[in-house]
Scaffold this active site. Structure first.
Site, PDB file in Angstrom:
ATOM      1  N   CYS A   1     132.923 -48.931 -31.981  1.00 29.24           N
ATOM      2  CA  CYS A   1     132.315 -49.932 -32.853  1.00 29.24           C
ATOM      3  C   CYS A   1     131.647 -51.044 -32.023  1.00 29.24           C
ATOM      4  O   CYS A   1     130.623 -50.799 -31.398  1.00 29.24           O
ATOM      5  CB  CYS A   1     133.340 -50.473 -33.842  1.00 29.24           C
ATOM      6  SG  CYS A   1     132.571 -51.316 -35.229  1.00 29.24           S
ATOM      7  N   TYR A   2     132.222 -52.241 -31.969  1.00 27.71           N
ATOM      8  CA  TYR A   2     131.600 -53.283 -31.149  1.00 27.71           C
ATOM      9  C   TYR A   2     131.488 -52.812 -29.697  1.00 27.71           C
ATOM     10  O   TYR A   2     130.474 -53.052 -29.025  1.00 27.71           O
ATOM     11  CB  TYR A   2     132.408 -54.590 -31.217  1.00 27.71           C
ATOM     12  CG  TYR A   2     131.764 -55.710 -30.414  1.00 27.71           C
ATOM     13  CD1 TYR A   2     130.719 -56.444 -30.942  1.00 27.71           C
ATOM     14  CD2 TYR A   2     132.188 -55.986 -29.118  1.00 27.71           C
ATOM     15  CE1 TYR A   2     130.096 -57.444 -30.196  1.00 27.71           C
ATOM     16  CE2 TYR A   2     131.582 -56.975 -28.366  1.00 27.71           C
ATOM     17  CZ  TYR A   2     130.533 -57.710 -28.907  1.00 27.71           C
ATOM     18  OH  TYR A   2     129.927 -58.683 -28.180  1.00 27.71           O
TER      19      TYR A   2
ATOM     20  N   GLY B   1     169.816 -57.137 -35.194  1.00 30.06           N
ATOM     21  CA  GLY B   1     168.541 -56.426 -35.347  1.00 30.06           C
ATOM     22  C   GLY B   1     168.279 -55.613 -34.095  1.00 30.06           C
ATOM     23  O   GLY B   1     168.820 -55.892 -33.025  1.00 30.06           O
TER      24      GLY B   1
ATOM     25  N   LYS C   1     157.704 -51.249 -32.552  1.00 29.09           N
ATOM     26  CA  LYS C   1     159.011 -51.068 -33.192  1.00 29.09           C
ATOM     27  C   LYS C   1     159.553 -49.638 -33.050  1.00 29.09           C
ATOM     28  O   LYS C   1     160.720 -49.444 -32.713  1.00 29.09           O
ATOM     29  CB  LYS C   1     158.872 -51.409 -34.681  1.00 29.09           C
ATOM     30  CG  LYS C   1     160.182 -51.647 -35.375  1.00 29.09           C
ATOM     31  CD  LYS C   1     160.648 -53.034 -35.071  1.00 29.09           C
ATOM     32  CE  LYS C   1     161.812 -53.469 -35.890  1.00 29.09           C
ATOM     33  NZ  LYS C   1     162.057 -54.894 -35.667  1.00 29.09           N
TER      34      LYS C   1
ATOM     35  N   GLY D   1     135.502 -55.270 -33.006  1.00 28.13           N
ATOM     36  CA  GLY D   1     135.771 -56.698 -33.127  1.00 28.13           C
ATOM     37  C   GLY D   1     134.796 -57.314 -34.109  1.00 28.13           C
ATOM     38  O   GLY D   1     133.826 -56.673 -34.501  1.00 28.13           O
TER      39      GLY D   1
ATOM     40  N   HIS E   1     135.420 -45.363 -36.254  1.00 23.05           N
ATOM     41  CA  HIS E   1     136.774 -45.688 -35.770  1.00 23.05           C
ATOM     42  C   HIS E   1     137.653 -44.438 -35.708  1.00 23.05           C
ATOM     43  O   HIS E   1     138.234 -44.041 -36.710  1.00 23.05           O
ATOM     44  CB  HIS E   1     137.410 -46.726 -36.699  1.00 23.05           C
ATOM     45  CG  HIS E   1     136.782 -48.074 -36.570  1.00 23.05           C
ATOM     46  ND1 HIS E   1     137.191 -48.997 -35.633  1.00 23.05           N
ATOM     47  CD2 HIS E   1     135.747 -48.642 -37.227  1.00 23.05           C
ATOM     48  CE1 HIS E   1     136.446 -50.087 -35.729  1.00 23.05           C
ATOM     49  NE2 HIS E   1     135.553 -49.894 -36.694  1.00 23.05           N
TER      50      HIS E   1
ATOM     51  N   GLU F   1     140.480 -44.249 -34.411  1.00 20.34           N
ATOM     52  CA  GLU F   1     141.895 -44.621 -34.409  1.00 20.34           C
ATOM     53  C   GLU F   1     142.499 -44.714 -35.801  1.00 20.34           C
ATOM     54  O   GLU F   1     143.713 -44.723 -35.946  1.00 20.34           O
ATOM     55  CB  GLU F   1     142.095 -45.956 -33.659  1.00 20.34           C
ATOM     56  CG  GLU F   1     141.588 -47.220 -34.383  1.00 20.34           C
ATOM     57  CD  GLU F   1     140.102 -47.483 -34.176  1.00 20.34           C
ATOM     58  OE1 GLU F   1     139.359 -46.539 -33.860  1.00 20.34           O
ATOM     59  OE2 GLU F   1     139.670 -48.641 -34.353  1.00 20.34           O
TER      60      GLU F   1
ATOM     61  N   ASP G   1     165.662 -55.260 -32.225  1.00 21.08           N
ATOM     62  CA  ASP G   1     164.926 -55.875 -31.120  1.00 21.08           C
ATOM     63  C   ASP G   1     165.851 -56.689 -30.215  1.00 21.08           C
ATOM     64  O   ASP G   1     165.833 -56.534 -28.994  1.00 21.08           O
ATOM     65  CB  ASP G   1     163.806 -56.789 -31.651  1.00 21.08           C
ATOM     66  CG  ASP G   1     162.812 -56.035 -32.520  1.00 21.08           C
ATOM     67  OD1 ASP G   1     162.782 -54.784 -32.426  1.00 21.08           O
ATOM     68  OD2 ASP G   1     162.076 -56.678 -33.294  1.00 21.08           O
ATOM     69  N   SER G   2     166.677 -57.537 -30.821  1.00 21.26           N
ATOM     70  CA  SER G   2     167.545 -58.353 -29.975  1.00 21.26           C
ATOM     71  C   SER G   2     168.673 -57.514 -29.371  1.00 21.26           C
ATOM     72  O   SER G   2     169.148 -57.803 -28.267  1.00 21.26           O
ATOM     73  CB  SER G   2     168.097 -59.553 -30.749  1.00 21.26           C
ATOM     74  OG  SER G   2     168.872 -59.145 -31.847  1.00 21.26           O
TER      75      SER G   2
END
Ligand code: XMP
Length: 510
Positions: A80-81, A225, A366, A52, A168, A170, A227-228
């Site tokens: 990290c933080y 789309g 997604k 962060g 990091h 990730e 998602d919907s």
């Protein structure tokens, strides 16, 4: 579940994704909402503290977690933080150092399961200026140090599976980072690798049933789309015909899209009410040049349409939206993530729209929504379509939306898409489209000089739209696209290619 505690960086998402890639469910919790109660109710297998922007050295009120985190009895990994915070909690000293940015060489000085599969020296990706200057050696063992600065790059508490890493793991720039996360989540925390997006269908369905009253209906705007579409399919599963699906044509769709969407949705068992409101939207957008203004107008018009439908049926009490996990963050819904663009499907539902909001897929990324869509029976090709923004072509037109510019963007985008498909590239691309603004370029067509529009092509690769790289298309492909656009669209005299990544740019021009 693995809980990722978010300290405000963009990295929490990446960590969450990496964990899910191991088929272990992960959820992001803001540090302000993280407490012993959360741990007791969620019962996570492990907790990861993200990086962060705050500083334990110079921020007036740096984010904190109580000392209880050291004794929760489950593995904890601070990044990290998070690494600095854990060191601070055991009485370590945090100082402002020379800073380490980018590729950094570290050396493992004490072997541990966390670094299983790592060599003695490895490159990692760092981004920090504060560092852990010292930790009480009776409480912690140093596992790794930066070769150049000698800073503590990793430590572990004595007799407890509590770890800190300054780098990091990730990000893909830490080549063995995924391995480290796997060592932590699967090896140390013993999380079972059984999760898939399909696993949570039952939970989503039962959540919807418990929220929506027996005589209540849910309005769901579908756009075609993914998602919907998935949102509507989950709702149908949960509440059957108490789902009221509506497809609004705002006049800002791509070529042939209205018919195609209606046909596909019907095949999937969703028969939306079709509302052609193109003229209303285009009239409201007349003379409007500013992007955020366009988004606001479009969002409000949608809301008005929803309101009218809801008023015609008093049982409609809910509005369902296909909000996904990154939308939640990008809209600034989370403390610490600055507002970038107002995605109207998250922010800004007007108060007068007296409907409660249902967001069944807001915990999915997604690619997970796509996987779920395929599991639910959506044709693969449809599930893998590129994302298309809610405000449609209005955000792909710079300046005022006019019929002329709409026509150009439609034709040019179709050409871009066709050429990508011909090359078999469509599925490697996150989004590919054409943009038009008001700038003109003089052309010679036949033997006449003619002022024409400039069309910009944008093709990007991305994992989730939060960051993106411009696609290194072959010159031959670009040439074919340019030739076709200037030949097939008489009003265009110049084609350019957008070669900035996000950040610092964004994907859509507006
Ligand atoms: P930007 O342009 O912010 O886009 O880099 C990131 C992703 O979000 C999509 N996008 C939107 N989607 N309403 C939407 O529903 C919007 O107003 C909007 N603006 C951008 C964009 O297509 C990309 O995938």
């Amino acid at each position: 579940t693995v809980i990722i505690v978010n300290f405000g960086g963009q990295y929490a998402h990446l960590i969450a994704r990496r964990v899910r890639e191991l088929r272990v469910y992960s959820e992001i919790v803001n540090y302000t909402e993280f407490s012993m109660d959360v741990v007791e109710s969620v019962k996570p297998k492990a907790v990861i503290l993200s990086g962060g922007p705050s500083s334990l050295v110079s921020s007036p009120n740096p984010p904190m977690i109580g000392n209880w985190i050291l004794d929760v009895g489950i593995p904890v990994l601070g990044i990290c933080y998070g690494h600095q915070l854990l060191a601070y909690l055991i009485g370590g000293r945090i100082e402002r150092g020379v800073g380490e940015y980018g590729k950094t060489n570290i050396e493992i000085v004490n072997s541990d399961e966390l670094f299983s599969g790592w060599g003695k020296r490895e490159y990692v990706w760092m981004s920090h200026s504060d560092y852990v200057a010292d930790i009480p050696r009776e409480k912690a063992v140093v596992l790794a140090k930066s070769v150049e600065t000698g800073y503590i790059a990793a430590f572990k508490l004595v007799d407890k599976p509590v770890y800190g890493v300054q780098f990091h793991p990730e990000v893909s720039h830490t080549p063995k980072g995924r391995k480290l996360i796997e060592n932590f989540v699967v090896g140390i925390a013993k999380a079972k690798q059984t999760w898939s997006p399909g696993n949570i269908v039952e939970k989503i369905v039962s959540d919807i049933r418990s929220m929506v009253g027996e005589d209540e209906k849910v309005l769901c705007a579908v756009s075609g789309g993914i998602d919907s579409t998935v949102t509507a399919m989950l709702l149908r599963k949960a509440i059957g015909d108490r789902l009221v699906a509506v497809f609004v044509n705002h006049g800002l769709l791509r070529e042939g899209e209205d018919v195609e969407v209606l046909n596909t949705l019907k095949k999937l068992g969703i028969n939306p009410i079709y509302i052609d409101a193109s003229q209303t939207f285009l009239n409201a957008l007349k003379g409007v040049k500013d992007c955020e203004e366009k988004r606001k107008i479009i969002g409000e018009l949608f809301a008005k349409i929803f309101k009218d439908i809801a008023e015609s049926d008093k049982n409609i009490k809910w509005l369902a939206q296909g909000t996904t996990y990154p939308d939640v963050i990008e809209s600034g819904a989370v403390v610490g993530a600055d507002k970038i663009k107002s995605h109207h499907n998250v922010a800004g539902l007007p108060k007068w729209l007296n409907l409660r909001v249902l967001e069944p897929i807001k915990y999915l990324y997604k690619d997970e929504v796509r996987a779920l869509a395929i599991e639910l029976g959506v044709p693969r090709e449809w599930a893998l379509r590129h994302p298309f923004p809610g405000p449609g072509l209005a955000v792909r037109i710079i300046g005022e939306v006019t019929e002329e510019k709409l026509g150009i963007v439609r034709k040019a985008s179709k050409i871009v898409e066709e050429e990508l498909r011909k090359e078999g590239l469509y599925q490697d691309i996150w989004q590919a489209f054409a943009v038009v603004g008001d700038d003109k370029w003089v052309g010679v067509k036949g033997d006449k000089r003619q002022l024409g529009y400039i069309v910009t092509i944008r093709i990007v690769v991305s994992e989730d739209g939060m960051t993106a790289d411009w696609f290194k298309a072959s010159l031959e492909l670009l040439e074919r696209i340019s030739n076709r656009i200037t030949r097939e669209i008489p009003d265009v005299t110049m084609v350019t290619y957008a070669i900035s990544s996000k950040p610092p740019s964004t994907i859509e021009p507006c």
